[in-house]
Design a protein around this motif. Structure first.
Motif, PDB file in Angstrom:
ATOM      1  N   THR A   1      40.132   0.393 -12.351  1.00  0.00           N
ATOM      2  CA  THR A   1      40.527   1.478 -13.242  1.00  0.00           C
ATOM      3  C   THR A   1      39.748   2.727 -12.844  1.00  0.00           C
ATOM      4  OG1 THR A   1      38.840   1.068 -14.922  1.00  0.00           O
ATOM      5  CG2 THR A   1      40.905  -0.189 -15.103  1.00  0.00           C
ATOM      6  N   SER A   2      40.220   3.876 -13.267  1.00  0.00           N
ATOM      7  CA  SER A   2      39.510   5.091 -12.878  1.00  0.00           C
ATOM      8  C   SER A   2      39.769   6.226 -13.859  1.00  0.00           C
ATOM      9  CB  SER A   2      39.924   5.529 -11.464  1.00  0.00           C
ATOM     10  OG  SER A   2      41.283   5.909 -11.424  1.00  0.00           O
ATOM     11  N   PHE A   3      38.809   7.143 -13.888  1.00  0.00           N
ATOM     12  CA  PHE A   3      38.927   8.418 -14.603  1.00  0.00           C
ATOM     13  C   PHE A   3      38.559   9.507 -13.602  1.00  0.00           C
ATOM     14  CE2 PHE A   3      38.529   5.399 -17.958  1.00  0.00           C
ATOM     15  CZ  PHE A   3      39.300   5.897 -18.992  1.00  0.00           C
ATOM     16  N   GLU A   4      39.481  10.424 -13.390  1.00  0.00           N
ATOM     17  CA  GLU A   4      39.280  11.472 -12.401  1.00  0.00           C
ATOM     18  C   GLU A   4      39.791  12.799 -12.952  1.00  0.00           C
ATOM     19  OE1 GLU A   4      40.076  12.240  -7.616  1.00  0.00           O
ATOM     20  OE2 GLU A   4      41.015  10.538  -8.635  1.00  0.00           O
ATOM     21  N   ASP A   5      38.993  13.843 -12.752  1.00  0.00           N
ATOM     22  CA  ASP A   5      39.385  15.192 -13.171  1.00  0.00           C
ATOM     23  C   ASP A   5      39.675  15.244 -14.672  1.00  0.00           C
ATOM     24  OD1 ASP A   5      39.945  17.906 -12.852  1.00  0.00           O
ATOM     25  OD2 ASP A   5      42.073  17.541 -12.463  1.00  0.00           O
ATOM     26  N   CYS A   6      38.959  14.464 -15.453  1.00  0.00           N
ATOM     27  CA  CYS A   6      39.115  14.470 -16.915  1.00  0.00           C
ATOM     28  C   CYS A   6      37.978  15.252 -17.553  1.00  0.00           C
ATOM     29  CB  CYS A   6      39.157  13.042 -17.457  1.00  0.00           C
ATOM     30  SG  CYS A   6      40.609  12.095 -16.935  1.00  0.00           S
ATOM     31  N   ARG A   7      38.156  15.617 -18.819  1.00  0.00           N
ATOM     32  CA  ARG A   7      37.137  16.364 -19.562  1.00  0.00           C
ATOM     33  C   ARG A   7      36.777  15.585 -20.824  1.00  0.00           C
ATOM     34  NH1 ARG A   7      36.587  21.773 -18.244  1.00  0.00           N
ATOM     35  NH2 ARG A   7      35.668  22.117 -20.289  1.00  0.00           N
ATOM     36  N   PHE A   8      35.513  15.212 -20.908  1.00  0.00           N
ATOM     37  CA  PHE A   8      34.987  14.540 -22.092  1.00  0.00           C
ATOM     38  C   PHE A   8      34.083  15.549 -22.806  1.00  0.00           C
ATOM     39  CE2 PHE A   8      36.023  11.389 -18.978  1.00  0.00           C
ATOM     40  CZ  PHE A   8      36.456  10.272 -19.678  1.00  0.00           C
ATOM     41  N   GLN A   9      34.502  16.019 -23.984  1.00  0.00           N
ATOM     42  CA  GLN A   9      33.706  17.055 -24.633  1.00  0.00           C
ATOM     43  C   GLN A   9      33.918  17.035 -26.148  1.00  0.00           C
ATOM     44  OE1 GLN A   9      34.852  20.788 -22.885  1.00  0.00           O
ATOM     45  NE2 GLN A   9      36.990  20.611 -23.463  1.00  0.00           N
ATOM     46  N   HIS A  10      32.957  17.642 -26.853  1.00  0.00           N
ATOM     47  CA  HIS A  10      32.977  17.739 -28.311  1.00  0.00           C
ATOM     48  C   HIS A  10      33.027  16.331 -28.925  1.00  0.00           C
ATOM     49  CE1 HIS A  10      33.843  21.674 -26.921  1.00  0.00           C
ATOM     50  NE2 HIS A  10      35.146  21.512 -26.808  1.00  0.00           N
ATOM     51  N   LEU A  11      32.010  15.539 -28.590  1.00  0.00           N
ATOM     52  CA  LEU A  11      32.000  14.125 -28.973  1.00  0.00           C
ATOM     53  C   LEU A  11      30.728  13.784 -29.742  1.00  0.00           C
ATOM     54  CD1 LEU A  11      33.303  12.717 -25.560  1.00  0.00           C
ATOM     55  CD2 LEU A  11      34.643  13.185 -27.637  1.00  0.00           C
ATOM     56  N   GLY A  12      30.866  12.863 -30.719  1.00  0.00           N
ATOM     57  CA  GLY A  12      29.784  12.554 -31.644  1.00  0.00           C
ATOM     58  C   GLY A  12      28.876  11.421 -31.232  1.00  0.00           C
ATOM     59  N   SER A  13      29.174  10.733 -30.156  1.00  0.00           N
ATOM     60  CA  SER A  13      28.292   9.693 -29.627  1.00  0.00           C
ATOM     61  C   SER A  13      28.367   9.765 -28.105  1.00  0.00           C
ATOM     62  CB  SER A  13      28.691   8.324 -30.172  1.00  0.00           C
ATOM     63  OG  SER A  13      27.759   7.332 -29.775  1.00  0.00           O
ATOM     64  N   ALA A  14      28.587   8.652 -27.408  1.00  0.00           N
ATOM     65  CA  ALA A  14      28.680   8.681 -25.951  1.00  0.00           C
ATOM     66  C   ALA A  14      30.059   9.145 -25.500  1.00  0.00           C
ATOM     67  CB  ALA A  14      28.365   7.301 -25.387  1.00  0.00           C
ATOM     68  N   GLY A  15      30.157   9.528 -24.220  1.00  0.00           N
ATOM     69  CA  GLY A  15      31.422   9.985 -23.672  1.00  0.00           C
ATOM     70  C   GLY A  15      32.288   8.844 -23.185  1.00  0.00           C
ATOM     71  N   LEU A  16      31.883   8.202 -22.093  1.00  0.00           N
ATOM     72  CA  LEU A  16      32.654   7.137 -21.444  1.00  0.00           C
ATOM     73  C   LEU A  16      31.742   5.945 -21.231  1.00  0.00           C
ATOM     74  CD1 LEU A  16      35.102   5.994 -19.854  1.00  0.00           C
ATOM     75  CD2 LEU A  16      34.315   7.328 -17.879  1.00  0.00           C
ATOM     76  N   ASP A  17      32.219   4.750 -21.584  1.00  0.00           N
ATOM     77  CA  ASP A  17      31.376   3.551 -21.540  1.00  0.00           C
ATOM     78  C   ASP A  17      32.120   2.406 -20.860  1.00  0.00           C
ATOM     79  OD1 ASP A  17      29.513   1.576 -21.901  1.00  0.00           O
ATOM     80  OD2 ASP A  17      29.366   1.779 -24.079  1.00  0.00           O
ATOM     81  N   TYR A  18      31.650   2.032 -19.675  1.00  0.00           N
ATOM     82  CA  TYR A  18      32.104   0.802 -19.022  1.00  0.00           C
ATOM     83  C   TYR A  18      31.142  -0.306 -19.462  1.00  0.00           C
ATOM     84  CZ  TYR A  18      35.844   2.645 -16.123  1.00  0.00           C
ATOM     85  OH  TYR A  18      37.047   3.166 -15.692  1.00  0.00           O
ATOM     86  N   LYS A  19      31.556  -1.082 -20.444  1.00  0.00           N
ATOM     87  CA  LYS A  19      30.633  -1.899 -21.230  1.00  0.00           C
ATOM     88  C   LYS A  19      30.300  -3.257 -20.616  1.00  0.00           C
ATOM     89  CE  LYS A  19      31.222  -1.885 -25.696  1.00  0.00           C
ATOM     90  NZ  LYS A  19      31.844  -1.985 -27.034  1.00  0.00           N
ATOM     91  N   ARG A  20      31.301  -3.937 -20.101  1.00  0.00           N
ATOM     92  CA  ARG A  20      31.077  -5.322 -19.671  1.00  0.00           C
ATOM     93  C   ARG A  20      32.252  -5.788 -18.815  1.00  0.00           C
ATOM     94  NH1 ARG A  20      28.492  -9.857 -22.208  1.00  0.00           N
ATOM     95  NH2 ARG A  20      27.938  -8.503 -23.940  1.00  0.00           N
ATOM     96  N   GLY A  21      31.944  -6.591 -17.806  1.00  0.00           N
ATOM     97  CA  GLY A  21      32.999  -7.202 -17.018  1.00  0.00           C
ATOM     98  C   GLY A  21      33.852  -6.215 -16.258  1.00  0.00           C
ATOM     99  N   ASN A  22      33.240  -5.143 -15.762  1.00  0.00           N
ATOM    100  CA  ASN A  22      33.986  -4.100 -15.033  1.00  0.00           C
ATOM    101  C   ASN A  22      33.765  -4.277 -13.533  1.00  0.00           C
ATOM    102  OD1 ASN A  22      32.270  -2.562 -17.499  1.00  0.00           O
ATOM    103  ND2 ASN A  22      34.493  -2.548 -17.666  1.00  0.00           N
ATOM    104  N   HIS A  23      34.838  -4.207 -12.758  1.00  0.00           N
ATOM    105  CA  HIS A  23      34.740  -4.467 -11.327  1.00  0.00           C
ATOM    106  C   HIS A  23      35.556  -3.443 -10.535  1.00  0.00           C
ATOM    107  CE1 HIS A  23      32.820  -8.436 -11.860  1.00  0.00           C
ATOM    108  NE2 HIS A  23      33.503  -8.428 -12.991  1.00  0.00           N
ATOM    109  N   ASP A  24      34.899  -2.801  -9.583  1.00  0.00           N
ATOM    110  CA  ASP A  24      35.570  -1.896  -8.654  1.00  0.00           C
ATOM    111  C   ASP A  24      36.284  -0.751  -9.373  1.00  0.00           C
ATOM    112  OD1 ASP A  24      34.988  -3.524  -6.226  1.00  0.00           O
ATOM    113  OD2 ASP A  24      36.243  -4.974  -7.272  1.00  0.00           O
ATOM    114  N   ASP A  25      35.585  -0.138 -10.319  1.00  0.00           N
ATOM    115  CA  ASP A  25      36.127   0.978 -11.082  1.00  0.00           C
ATOM    116  C   ASP A  25      35.505   2.288 -10.596  1.00  0.00           C
ATOM    117  OD1 ASP A  25      37.698  -0.607 -13.122  1.00  0.00           O
ATOM    118  OD2 ASP A  25      35.716  -1.427 -13.467  1.00  0.00           O
ATOM    119  N   MET A  26      36.069   3.414 -11.032  1.00  0.00           N
ATOM    120  CA  MET A  26      35.627   4.716 -10.518  1.00  0.00           C
ATOM    121  C   MET A  26      35.636   5.774 -11.618  1.00  0.00           C
ATOM    122  SD  MET A  26      37.206   6.935  -7.338  1.00  0.00           S
ATOM    123  CE  MET A  26      38.648   7.520  -8.245  1.00  0.00           C
TER     124      MET A  26
END
Length: 654
Positions: A394-419
């Protein structure tokens, strides 16, 4: 040899015309299927360009059905194309194993060229008017300047929230000190679970809803105030459970009492008596009113006022046997996520924003892994606007994470070959990016993580060329990038600035025991203007054994002079903390060799770090050329804040 070659050539020549013949006689391979989403669309539509869906949810459902029915149009994948605009969600977008693509037929969720779609977890607040003169408790300075509207109701309850945005600029929850200033506690009674502070200047008839925000070493805490007893020029505070017990029983970090550098700093918040300067707001839940004092140039009759509702806007939820695979996001904004645990149970972090659910000192020290351990703690994990559990490619590219009340992006568990590549993370209360398991709720934080099924481990995650700026702006003990037990993570060419604590932290457990963490790389990142509030800090920080791991070619510079640091000298450019083992740390440019290697294990190699590192290495750090356009988004230096420059450094490597 020649005869064999001629035979091979003959075979190739035989098949080549056949391949051409097949290509000529077959229809042109289909392009990927396309589904369109527009704020002006309708979920009863077909999802075509002329008849787009209204929501991403419906487009995902359509794509899921196309895969279930083996629609021939999806042989080369599915594109879900979003027009620009604000998509306000009342529930998270959920992506499941059934939504997975394949290597040959991925699912791509993308902005249309020139468009900026935003997936928002917030709602709009309108119908503002000037507040009358009879608002009880409002300071005299605010009368005639404050505006009011009906408190937003969600379901049949007044909506609680901790952030308010005016034209996407965060306002300040009313507090008893002015911007950039704090008071200091007088004492802390751990047995009584009480605290003495200077008596507030405001006349408070009630402490209902009030909170204490306290600075303590490398973390902060948010404590809901149960009672305040004023005696002369001092006041005694007591707090609600569970945070009262955890705050007074845990030994690290703790409220600091120091004659040399000052006691722990704090401020009080969330009372109408504190609403005394432009940019502040107060939610009166009892009387269902929301108050705000506009800043210069803000006009509430025309402004877009937003409050967050959802804690998580997008959830990617796979299983260990069926991870979500081959799904990508590109060019999409994620905004306006909330986090309400501090309002309900307080917030007492152990480190990296991981909040303690239980913690205490050991009367008799020692565990099987560490004979000298003197404390125990169990933690929970703060939510993120986007959470990914059990994923692959899976991937996130050229995205905008903003105006957030905790964390932005979280790859929490069991993630493989992501970007995670080429994104902007900005105006975020907690960490920009979180990755990997830290501690499960039921696992004590010092227990080495060695899962029987290694598919649980976050493996081969690439975090590259992201701009991470003005994150950690509420929970000051969080990070630009925070990684726990990870394997093969590669953090490279990111630009990190304007953070309250460390830029990058990798590792967990405080142990020399070899765990699931190994083969990790932190390379060619540029970290500057960090440690704005907290010390015991560094640009790059590690914990625990991580065999075959490398920290190389990074630039760390321009640390803030934190005004309320517990120890003004306890800051570093590079810091391998307790248990750090088997690291190679080389060719990192820093203005001086101000590093700390604390209680490290074996196998660490330090080579050629400091101001003598070559200019070529220094220049190569940070965003690579195709991504440098993101630098225009970098937050500017905070006005009035001081930077620790090289000439101020008197001590070197420790």
């Amino acid at each position: 040899m020649n005869r064999i070659f001629r035979r091979i050539t003959g075979v190739v020549m035989f098949f080549f015309p056949l391949t051409q013949l097949i290509a000529q006689s077959s229809p042109t391979p289909p392009s990927s299927a396309r589904l369109y989403v527009s704020t002006k669309g309708n979920d009863a539509h077909s999802g075509s360009k002329d008849h787009p869906f209204r929501t991403l949810d419906m487009a995902l459902r359509k794509a899921r059905e196309m895969r279930r029915l083996a629609d021939p149009s999806i042989q080369q994948g599915i594109q879900i194309l979003l027009y620009g605009g604000l998509y306000q969600h009342q529930e998270p977008v959920v992506i499941r194993p059934e939504d997975s693509g394949t290597a040959l037929s991925p699912t791509r969720i993308e902005a249309l060229p020139g468009e900026m779609p935003v997936l928002s977890g917030g709602i709009t607040v309108s119908a503002w008017k000037k507040a009358g003169s009879g608002v009880t408790g409002l300071p005299a300075a605010a009368k005639g300047r404050v505006w009011v509207t009906e408190a937003p109701v969600y379901g049949d309850q007044v909506l609680d929230f901790r952030q308010l945005y005016i034209n996407n600029v965060k306002a300040v929850r009313a507090k008893d000190t002015h911007s950039g200033t704090m008071n200091r506690i007088l004492s802390w009674n751990h047995d009584e679970q009480t605290c003495w502070i200077p008596a507030p200047a405001a006349r408070l008839k009630s402490v209902a809803g009030m909170e204490m925000f306290i600075h303590q070493w490398w973390s902060i805490a948010v404590l809901r105030i149960k009672d305040m007893q004023v005696k002369g020029d001092s006041a005694k505070l007591s707090f609600y459970q569970p945070e009262s017990r955890v705050q007074s029983e845990h030994p690290w970090p703790a409220p600091r009492i120091s004659k040399d550098d000052g006691n722990s700093a704090f401020y009080l918040s969330n009372a109408i008596q504190f609403l005394d300067e432009p940019g502040e707001w107060y939610l009166d839940k009892l009387n269902r009113k929301l108050y705000y004092w506009p800043r210069k140039g803000e006009h509430l009759q025309t402004a877009k006022v937003t409050v967050p509702v959802l804690e998580t806007v997008v959830k990617i939820l796979g299983t260990i046997d069926r991870p979500v695979s081959y799904i990508s996001f590109k060019g999409v904004g994620i905004e306006h996520a909330t986090w309400l645990r501090p309002s309900k149970e307080g917030h007492v972090p152990h480190q990296s924003g991981m909040y303690m659910t239980d913690a205490y000192s050991l009367k008799i020290p020692g565990t099987a892994d560490k004979k000298t351990l003197e404390n125990q703690a169990w933690v929970g994990r703060p939510p993120a606007a986007v959470e990914v559990t059990f994923s692959s490619h899976t991937s996130f590219e050229d995205c905008r994470f903003q105006h957030l009340g905790s964390a932005g992006l979280d790859y929490k568990r069991g993630n493989h070959d992501d970007m995670i590549k080429g994104n902007v993370f900005k105006d975020i209360a907690g960490s920009g990016i979180q990755a990997g398991v830290f501690s499960d709720d039921t696992q004590e934080v010092h227990f080495p993580y060695q899962p029987a099924d290694r598919r649980e481990v976050c493996t081969n995650l690439l975090i590259s060329n992201n701009l991470i700026t003005d994150v950690t702006n509420e929970d000051w003990g969080t990070l630009g990038i925070s990684a726990g037990y990870v394997n093969g993570i590669h953090i490279d060419h990111n630009d990190i600035s304007e953070v309250s604590y460390s830029g990058i932290s990798m590792g967990w457990g405080w142990t020399r025991t070899v765990t699931a963490a190994m083969n990790n790389r932190i390379t060619a990142n540029r970290i500057q203007r960090y440690a704005k509030h907290m010390y015991d800090v560094s640009g790059i920080y590690t914990l625990s054994a991580q065999p075959a791991s490398v920290i190389e070619g990074n630039v760390v510079d321009s640390i803030y002079t934190a005004p309320y640091a517990h120890d003004p000298k306890h800051w570093f450019y590079l810091y391998t903390d307790e248990g750090s083992s088997f690291f190679t740390v080389k060719d990192n440019w820093t203005p001086a060799e101000k590093y700390l290697q604390n209680a490290n294990g074996p196998g660490n190699v330090w080579e050629n770090n400091g101001p003598g590192v070559s200019g070529a290495i220094k220049d190569a750090a940070g965003l690579e050329k195709p991504y440098r356009y993101l630098l225009r988004e970098r937050a500017t230096i905070s006005a009035g804040w001081k930077i620790n420059h090289v000439k101020e450094i008197k001590d070197t490597k420790k």
